[in-house]
Structures are given as structure tokens and as C-alpha cells.
Design an enzyme around this catalytic site. Structure first.
Site, PDB file in Angstrom:
ATOM      1  N   ASN A   4      28.704 -20.963  -1.991  1.00 30.95           N
ATOM      2  CA  ASN A   4      29.525 -22.149  -1.757  1.00 30.95           C
ATOM      3  C   ASN A   4      28.961 -22.999  -0.621  1.00 30.95           C
ATOM      4  O   ASN A   4      29.006 -24.229  -0.668  1.00 30.95           O
ATOM      5  CB  ASN A   4      30.959 -21.736  -1.429  1.00 30.95           C
ATOM      6  CG  ASN A   4      31.762 -21.367  -2.661  1.00 30.95           C
ATOM      7  OD1 ASN A   4      31.373 -21.709  -3.773  1.00 30.95           O
ATOM      8  ND2 ASN A   4      32.851 -20.649  -2.469  1.00 30.95           N
ATOM      9  N   GLU A  35      -2.340  -5.820  -3.839  1.00 35.53           N
ATOM     10  CA  GLU A  35      -3.202  -5.603  -2.681  1.00 35.53           C
ATOM     11  C   GLU A  35      -4.457  -6.462  -2.760  1.00 35.53           C
ATOM     12  O   GLU A  35      -4.929  -6.992  -1.749  1.00 35.53           O
ATOM     13  CB  GLU A  35      -3.597  -4.130  -2.581  1.00 35.53           C
ATOM     14  CG  GLU A  35      -2.550  -3.235  -1.951  1.00 35.53           C
ATOM     15  CD  GLU A  35      -3.083  -1.842  -1.706  1.00 35.53           C
ATOM     16  OE1 GLU A  35      -2.861  -1.303  -0.618  1.00 35.53           O
ATOM     17  OE2 GLU A  35      -3.734  -1.284  -2.610  1.00 35.53           O
ATOM     18  N   HIS A  76       0.829  -1.202   0.000  1.00 30.67           N
ATOM     19  CA  HIS A  76       0.000   0.000   0.000  1.00 30.67           C
ATOM     20  C   HIS A  76       0.866   1.256   0.000  1.00 30.67           C
ATOM     21  O   HIS A  76       0.583   2.230  -0.710  1.00 30.67           O
ATOM     22  CB  HIS A  76      -0.912  -0.015   1.223  1.00 30.67           C
ATOM     23  CG  HIS A  76      -1.933   1.092   1.236  1.00 30.67           C
ATOM     24  ND1 HIS A  76      -3.100   1.032   0.514  1.00 30.67           N
ATOM     25  CD2 HIS A  76      -1.947   2.298   1.870  1.00 30.67           C
ATOM     26  CE1 HIS A  76      -3.797   2.137   0.710  1.00 30.67           C
ATOM     27  NE2 HIS A  76      -3.113   2.924   1.532  1.00 30.67           N
TER      28      HIS A  76
END
Length: 693
Positions: A423, A67, A45
Site C-alpha cells: 500500500n 560463479e 560458492h
């Protein structure tokens, strides 16, 4: 709006970071999703309001549709599934792309049709398969009505303003047009208009102002202005509220209704309760002022409760630090003069200046500090996507994200941490089947933590995977020809584990977009060394590995020990020093061709600063040796110097590019008498000595 573009970009990036974390929380625990959904809804919003205010309609449209999905999830109309969070994450990626485009001077547009189709499918409660098919489409979103908001229309208002009005009706709020006329004798029109706006915002959500609020504050209007507000209050109460402000000549309040929206397939046109008023005859500016909904985690709400802040450009902070550095140099010069001339008044003044500059230096350092959260919050999404790509189940645990570090250092540690985390997931963690067979939880754990230790920050990346096999590393290094077989066989297990830092080394047989190209850990070590830091490895077969990065709090002003060698002054960073000792030359013994001393039952190799820096020896052989015991990674060594001068704050200056890289030297500093002293790179000395822990 260019005046507010920088603020918009900063706010948007902060909101996107919060959105990223909350979506991952939602995916991690969909059964307890209410809090995460509330956060996501409020952030979306806020983004919608800011982007619409700035005129970026594509962003406003996408966040508005988000929304709708979030509202459906909160109301239980749609389940929280992996496909739903994938759609939300795809929206996040698109919004980040739009923000980056705006930062580069673009308009923040993008192809959002496929995303809008996926969001519409979720809202409509269609099968997930339909949503996934819609994701591949490039055609416009389906025309199936989703909510009343998407079909609401008032001529003369922007799409976003219509959406806000439609949303107000969904929340059972009333929308009023308020026409205010100030008294002709009013002397402070801007102040009265501002008070009216504040009163209106206190009872509802401001949708539009004509003229804009900025013009009202600048008094760029005659006597009248119009406000549109969404509120649950009746018109009479709103009128009474406005008349509570002094010097109001009149206030007309008219409710706007949505008309019949149930039977017609064409977009309904809202109308005023007074049919004689023509909405289309009212013209409005393109910009709007939006008061976002308050919430416990919304950015604007947080700021209202925190201390007032001011955004300052990093270039100004850098200039401030440079000036602080010059002040430290002059302070050192004054201290030297007070010592040389033995003037009591001067000493007293210098002590006072020292106290003030120390306080100022500490304050400037704090201003430059930032929490490492700014970097850490980039990684949950990356690790999540990487785990899904590799088919591994894992949990990323982040602690100490509020630990503060100099902004310059924070800017540089992002890439090394990316390498280490990739990694950890790719090479460290096993697949779920492998973990189950080994008696482990099929869900692996990767930990990322930060903490303060003295004048350093320690960052650790660890995992509970398979660990590093020293014997396998020896074989790989010899096979790839990176070291001779006899050399690798002579290494201890800990030294063998550190072979991962060799340039060109990789344990992957096939190069992919994740790993296997031989570029990674050596770049990590080089980057950390360039920041005057160290990186260490601890690994245990079957239990996992831990990489520990130790960094200075700042790269600008540090404490150092000044020493002499061959008549020149050198500086050794105090953080790298364990202790200083004076020994007799006869107490040294050669071990494997290297002079060593015994310090509390431990053998410590010695390195002459003259030899390592290739300083001409004048032939003066002293019977006593001044030794500075330093640590470099897991190793300890004794640096032999001619004499110890003392501790001092120094300002790091980079060497000119034309000098190139000088082995064993990381920079220079200016002393109190104006002479230049080189700063010794302890890590480089350690790499050349072969010192062992």
C-alpha cells in the site's frame, strides 16, 4: 544424506537471503560493487558446495555458472548493468524454487536452460539484447565455450568435482592425489585419518575423499584412503605435511595436470604426472566433502567466530514454553499458600523458587526470541519489483532489523507487513513526474523500522508520499455505502483516516494483482489484534503517512492486572494500562450519552466491565468507582471495575473452539487457586465505546 537435509535447507535459506540482499546492493550501487560481488561470489560458492555434497546437481550446476558470471564482473570483463542483476535475481528465484521443492520431498530439479543461456551470454561479453533473447529460449544453452572449467573432464569424477578441479586451475592452483597408508599397528585409525584431513585442509581445498570423510570418522575403512586437494603447495611439501602425523606408513602424492586444453574441441581428459597410473580405474563414491573458501561474510566463517550454537526444533521450544507456563501457575499457587498459612519457612522457600523461576522464565523467553531481520529481509526484493512494475523510483530504508521478537509473533507479522508495504508503494508514493511537480525528490522513500519500547516491539512503516486525504475518504466510504453520510461527516480528520481499516474498503477504482480488491488493511488490523497488538495511523497531506504497529514481546506469559467484576476475576494486560484511579460516582458526567470523567483536564470516557461483558448486575451501587485507565490505539478510556486485586504474571490459554468468539475476551488464564480468569481484550472494548484521544 537425509540426516543432514534439515541442516542443508536451513543453511540454503540463510544463504539465499544473504544473496538477495547483496544483489540488491549491487544494483543500487554498481560503481562500488566489489564488496557486494565478493559476498555474492562466496555465497554462491557455498551454495554450490552444499548442493553438490547433497547430490543436487541442478543447483550445483546453476550456482557454478553464476560463479563464472561473478568472476567476470569482479575482473571487469563484463559491466554491472540492470540486465545483469535481473539475470542474477532470476537465478535466485530459481534456486529458491529448488530449495522449496527439496523441502517438499523433491529432487531440486528445474528448467535452467534459459538461465544458463543468459549467464553464458554475459560471460561471453555478448550484447545485452542477445542475453535477453536467450532468456526466452527453451533450447539448451549455446555450445560456445565460456571458461576452461566448463570443458574439464576426468572420468570417474562427478560434474561438480570436475568443475572444482577446473576452477582450481583457473586460480593457478595445483591439484594433487594423496594416497595415505596407515601403520598396521595404528590403534586409532579414525583419529589419525581425521588429523590427516585437517592437515590437508589447512594447506588447500579438499575436493574428494575416498572413502568419504564420514566413513573415515566412523573408522569404516581398512588402512588406506585417498584425498584429492587443490593447493598452491608443491607435492614434496604436502607429503612432508602428511608425514607430520604419527603412525603414517606411507604417503604418495601425484599431481594431476589438465593436458592440452587450447587446441582441441573435445573435452580434455586430465592425467596424472605418472602416466602408468590409470585414472579411470579409480572408483569414487557419489558424495563429496567440500571445504569452502573462507571469507569475511561467508556463513561458515561467521559461525566459526561466534559462540557455538545448536539447532533446536520449534516444537521443542513450544513444549518448553508450555512447561514454563505450568511452572508459573504452580509458583503462583505456592505464593498464595504461603500468604494464606503465614509460614515463614514456606515463604522463604517460595521466595527462592520465585527467584529461580523468574530467571528460568527470562532464559526461556530469550531462547524463543528471533531478530525481525528474518522477516524484514524478504521485503527489499518485493519493494524493488513492485516499484519497477508501477514505474516508481523509490528507496527502502530498513532500521532496527536486529530487534528481537518472540518466534510465534514473527511467524504472524509477515503478511500484515506485506500489505502495508504494498500500500505504501502503490497508494502512498507518487510517480516521479508527480513528485517533481510537487517539488519533491523524484525518488521516494519507504521506511521500515523496529524498536523495543518496554515489553513491546514497535514496528513502523512510513513513506514520504501524498498522504491520506480525510475528505476523500469520507466521500469514498459514503459512496460505497460502507457508512451513512451523516456518520462519516461527524468524524474528525483522524477518525476519517482510520476508515482505511473498514472491511471492503479500497481507494483503487480497478482491481489488480497489487491492490483494489478491498482486502488488506482490515485484515492487517484483525491480524495485529489477534496478536494482542495495536496499529495506528498518522498522515499529513503532501508529506506522507506512518503506520505504527505495537506488539507484545511474547504471546505466552504476560504481566496483567487482576480485577473483579460481579464476583469474578478478570485479567487486563499490563501493557495496555496507563494508570488506576478511584473517583466518586458523583464526579462523572454524561457526554454525548456516554459517562465520562475528567482526568488532568482531559475527558476520558468510561465503560463498565460488567456492561460490556454482559454480566448480571446485583444492584449494589457503590459511591466510589475503581477505574483502570487503558489505551486502545490512539484512544484512552476508563474501565470501571468492582475492585483491584494486584499485578501478576499469567499464562495465556486459548479458549476452546466450541465457545466461539466472545466479544471483549481474548483468552483465559489459570490462577494460583486453580480457578479460571478471563483475559479482557482491551482493543475490543475500545472499539465498542467510541472513545476518542
Amino acid at each position: 544424506m537425509q540426516e543432514y537435509l534439515g541442516l542443508f535447507l536451513d543453511e540454503s535459506r540463510e544463504n539465499l537471503q544473504a544473496l538477495n540482499a547483496s544483489i540488491l546492493d549491487l544494483e543500487r550501487d554498481p560503481d562500488d560493487s566489489q564488496e557486494a560481488l565478493n559476498v555474492i561470489f562466496r555465497v554462491a560458492h557455498s551454495l554450490k558446495g552444499m548442493s553438490a555434497t547433497m547430490g543436487f546437481e541442478a543447483m550445483a550446476g546453476l550456482t557454478h555458472r553464476m560463479e563464472e558470471v561473478l568472476s567476470a564482473l569482479r575482473d571487469g570483463a563484463a559491466p554491472v548493468t540492470t540486465s545483469v542483476t535481473d539475470v542474477l535475481l532470476a537465478c535466485l528465484d530459481t534456486l529458491e524454487g529448488m530449495v522449496n521443492q527439496i523441502a517438499e520431498g523433491g529432487t531440486g530439479t528445474g528448467d535452467t536452460d534459459a538461465l544458463l543461456a543468459r549467464l553464458a551470454a554475459v560471460v561471453a561479453g555478448e550484447a545485452l539484447a542477445v542475453a535477453e533473447v536467450a532468456a526466452t529460449q527453451t533450447a539448451p544453452a549455446p555450445s560456445t565455450p565460456t571458461t576452461e572449467t566448463s570443458t574439464f573432464h576426468i572420468a570417474g569424477l562427478s560434474h561438480y568435482e570436475n568443475a572444482m578441479i577446473g576452477e582450481a586451475y583457473e586460480r593457478d592452483l595445483r591439484v594433487h592425489e594423496i594416497r595415505v597408508l596407515l601403520d598396521e599397528k595404528c590403534m586409532l585409525k579414525a583419529a589419525r585419518a581425521y588429523m590427516v584431513v585437517q592437515k590437508v585442509e589447512g594447506i588447500g581445498e579438499l575436493i574428494k575423499s575416498t572413502p568419504p570423510v564420514d566413513d573415515l570418522e566412523r573408522e569404516a575403512f581398512e588402512r588406506s584412503f585417498v584425498l584429492w586437494v587443490a593447493s598452491d603447495r608443491p607435492g614434496d611439501e604436502i607429503r612432508a605435511t602428511v608425514h607430520g602425523v604419527s603412525e603414517i606408513a606411507s604417503c604418495e602424492v601425484h599431481e594431476i595436470t589438465g593436458g592440452d586444453q587450447s587446441s582441441s574441441t573435445t573435452p580434455p581428459v586430465a592425467h596424472l604426472e605418472d602416466p602408468s597410473r590409470d585414472v579411470e580405474s579409480v572408483t569414487f563414491p557419489e558424495t563429496v566433502e567440500v571445504q569452502t573458501t573462507a571469507g569475511p561474510v561467508e556463513t561458515t566463517t561467521k559461525r566459526s567466530k561466534a559462540a557455538p550454537t545448536v539447532r533446536v526444533g520449534t516444537d521443542r521450544l513450544d513444549s518448553l514454553m508450555n512447561l514454563m507456563g505450568e511452572m508459573v501457575i504452580q509458583r503462583t499457587r505456592l505464593t498464595q499458600l504461603a500468604t494464606d498459612h503465614d509460614l515463614s519457612d514456606l515463604r522463604s522457600a517460595v521466595e527462592e523458587v520465585t527467584r529461580v523461576t523468574n530467571d528460568l522464565q527470562g532464559l526461556v523467553m530469550k531462547v524463543r526470541m528471533m531478530p525481525v531481520e528474518a522477516v524484514f529481509m524478504r521485503f527489499p526484493r518485493m519493494v524493488r519489483d513492485l516499484g519497477n512494475t508501477l514505474g516508481k523510483q523509490l528507496e527502502l530504508v530498513i532500521t532496527g532489523e536486529d530487534t528481537e521478537l518472540d518466534r510465534t509473533v514473527i511467524d504472524e507479522i509477515g503478511d500484515p507487513l506485506v500489505h502495508m508495504l504494498r500500500n505504501a508503494v502503490d497508494h502512498g508514493l507518487e510517480t516521479p513526474d508527480e513528485r517533481t511537480a510537487a517539488g519533491k525528490n523524484p525518488v521516494g522513500t519507504v521506511r521500515l523500522s523496529a524498536r523495543h519500547e518496554g515489553n513491546n516491539v514497535v514496528i513502523e512503516v512510513s513513506e514520504d508520499g501524498r498522504g491520506i486525504n480525510p475528505a476523500a475518504l469520507r466521500d469514498l466510504v459514503a459512496k460505497k455505502g460502507l457508512m451513512a453520510r451523516t456518520q462519516v461527516d461527524a468524524l474528525s480528520d483522524q477518525e476519517a483516516v482510520e476508515l482505511v481499516f473498514l472491511p471492503g474498503f479500497s481507494t483503487s477504482e480497478v482491481a489488480t494483482d497489487i491492490s483494489g480488491r478491498g482486502v488488506g488493511m482490515d485484515a492487517v488490523r484483525d491480524k495485529i489484534s489477534g496478536l494482542n497488538g495495536t496499529v495506528q495511523i498518522r498522515s499529513e497531506m503532501g508529506s506522507g503517512s506512518r503506520f505504527t504497529i505495537r506488539l507484545p514481546l511474547t504471546l505466552a506469559i504476560i504481566q496483567a492486572l487482576l480485577v473483579t467484576a460481579a464476583g469474578e476475576v478478570y485479567a487486563l494486560p499490563l501493557d495496555a494500562i496507563d494508570e488506576t484511579v478511584v473517583i466518586a460516582r458523583s464526579d462523572t458526567r454524561p457526554v454525548d450519552g456516554t459517562d465520562c470523567m475528567v482526568l488532568r483536564d482531559r475527558v476520558v470516557p468510561l465503560v463498565s466491565l460488567r456492561d460490556r461483558l454482559r454480566i448480571a448486575v446485583d444492584g449494589d451501587e457503590s459511591t466510589q468507582l475503581s477505574v483502570v485507565v487503558v489505551k486502545s490505539g490512539t484512544a484512552r478510556m476508563g474501565v470501571v471495575v468492582d475492585a483491584l486485586i494486584g499485578q501478576q504474571d499469567i499464562v495465556i490459554k486459548h479458549l476452546p473452539e466450541y465457545l466461539g468468539d466472545i466479544a471483549g475476551v481474548s483468552g483465559a488464564t489459570i490462577l494460583g487457586d486453580g480457578s479460571v480468569a478471563l483475559i479482557v481484550d482491551v482493543g475490543a472494548l475500545g472499539a465498542r465505546t467510541g472513545a476518542r484521544a
